[in-house]
Design a protein around this motif. Structure first.
Motif, PDB file in Angstrom:
ATOM      1  N   LYS A  37     -20.630  -4.885   2.984  1.00 18.24           N
ATOM      2  CA  LYS A  37     -21.666  -4.575   1.997  1.00 18.24           C
ATOM      3  C   LYS A  37     -21.078  -4.219   0.628  1.00 18.24           C
ATOM      4  CE  LYS A  37     -24.835  -3.065   5.643  1.00 18.24           C
ATOM      5  NZ  LYS A  37     -25.697  -1.996   6.180  1.00 18.24           N
ATOM      6  N   GLU A  56     -26.006  -3.121   1.079  1.00 19.34           N
ATOM      7  CA  GLU A  56     -26.643  -4.085   1.977  1.00 19.34           C
ATOM      8  C   GLU A  56     -25.761  -5.331   2.016  1.00 19.34           C
ATOM      9  OE1 GLU A  56     -30.121  -6.293   0.281  1.00 19.34           O
ATOM     10  OE2 GLU A  56     -30.058  -4.725  -1.252  1.00 19.34           O
ATOM     11  N   ARG A 101     -30.645 -13.213   5.893  1.00 15.81           N
ATOM     12  CA  ARG A 101     -29.907 -12.690   4.744  1.00 15.81           C
ATOM     13  C   ARG A 101     -29.345 -13.857   3.944  1.00 15.81           C
ATOM     14  NH1 ARG A 101     -24.543 -13.568   5.159  1.00 15.81           N
ATOM     15  NH2 ARG A 101     -23.473 -13.523   7.180  1.00 15.81           N
TER      16      ARG A 101
END
Length: 294
Positions: A37, A56, A101
């Motif tokens: 992240k 994230e 993602r």
């Protein structure tokens, strides 16, 4: 074409190093650790690597003017100020798909940011490829993507090349550079007989493609006109994730790797998994573009 041996330039120990891009003005390499992240700014001359936590999953980083970068993250496209370290959300085209993602991404010569998504579980083709035209305009250009990965363009910008790692395929599209549109998809390279999965990709000054082999211990060079494999450079890590040309003369190929999924008993065989490697392959590369370039 001759190549030096691959050298470790940063023992980063990244979980999932990916998405390298070269900033010519700064003479620095940007890259991401998706699972860590974070994105990073590496100076090959001093060896200094600066880490920027995002909080994230972050799949790609591209420059976006002075002291600013654009990110493709788990929650969409975001701008990041390198001085204030402020993250500004822009657009999330898959807010309705929390199991996805963003993964790899790259800018074309007109400064558009192309980036694709994937299912975090890596089982179904729920991803897509998107184009961020400006900070508020985003469009979907490819659907039913497994693991969106490497992107490159032909030297004359009439073709775009694109990898779906889950399907082990490299596609070619007709590319409209003026409007940023792709059409007439066809399979260029089928990786079924290759070692590992096709992952990140870049192109060199002769128009050849360089492809990282995830679980394949190498980067390989391909002729997109004949779909023939021309050369292979061994990398001392199984999970080779991406590559980009950098350096003053764009004659150094920087290679990202991952330690994700490597068992403790296997680390002795590849102690620098997750590191950044470099090699001079005997050919120069193509320029890395930033967001908003034209």
């Amino acid at each position: 074409m001759s190549a030096d041996h691959v050298k470790l330039v940063l023992d980063a120990k990244a979980i999932l190093g990916e998405g390298p891009s070269w900033h010519a003005a700064q003479r620095k390499l940007y890259w991401v650790d998706i699972v860590g992240k974070t994105f990073h700014q590496f100076d090959p001359v001093t060896g200094h690597n600066e880490q920027f936590p995002v909080g994230e999953y972050v799949g790609a980083v591209v420059s976006a003017g002075a002291n600013k970068v654009m990110l493709a993250t788990q929650s969409g496209f975001q701008a990041y100020d390198l001085e204030s370290r402020e993250l500004t959300p822009l657009v999330d085209p898959e807010s309705h798909q929390p199991g996805n993602r963003f993964n790899d991404g790259k800018c074309d010569s007109r400064g558009r940011f192309w980036a694709g998504t994937m299912e975090i579980a890596e089982t179904e083709a729920t991803g897509a490829l998107y184009v961020l035209d400006n900070e508020s305009s985003c469009r979907k250009v490819v659907d039913n993507v497994g693991v969106s990965n490497g992107i490159a363009w032909s030297l004359d910008e009439t073709e775009m090349y694109y990898i779906d790692s889950l399907k082990k395929l490299v596609y070619a599209f007709a590319f409209d550079a003026v409007n940023g549109e792709i059409s007439n998809a066809r399979v260029l390279i089928d990786f079924q007989t290759e070692q590992g999965f096709p992952d990140g990709m870049t192109s060199d000054a002769e128009g050849m493609l360089w492809i990282a082999h995830w679980d394949g211990w190498q980067v390989s060079r391909w002729d997109p006109k004949t779909a023939q494999k021309l050369a292979s450079i061994p990398v001392p890590v199984a999970k080779v994730s991406s590559c980009v040309f950098g350096g003053e003369e764009l004659d150094t190929l920087y290679i990202t790797t991952a330690s994700k999924g490597i068992q403790p008993g296997q680390m002795a065989e590849q102690p620098h998994a997750g590191g950044i490697f470099a090699v001079k392959p005997g050919v120069k590369g193509t320029k890395t573009y930033g967001f908003g370039d034209n």
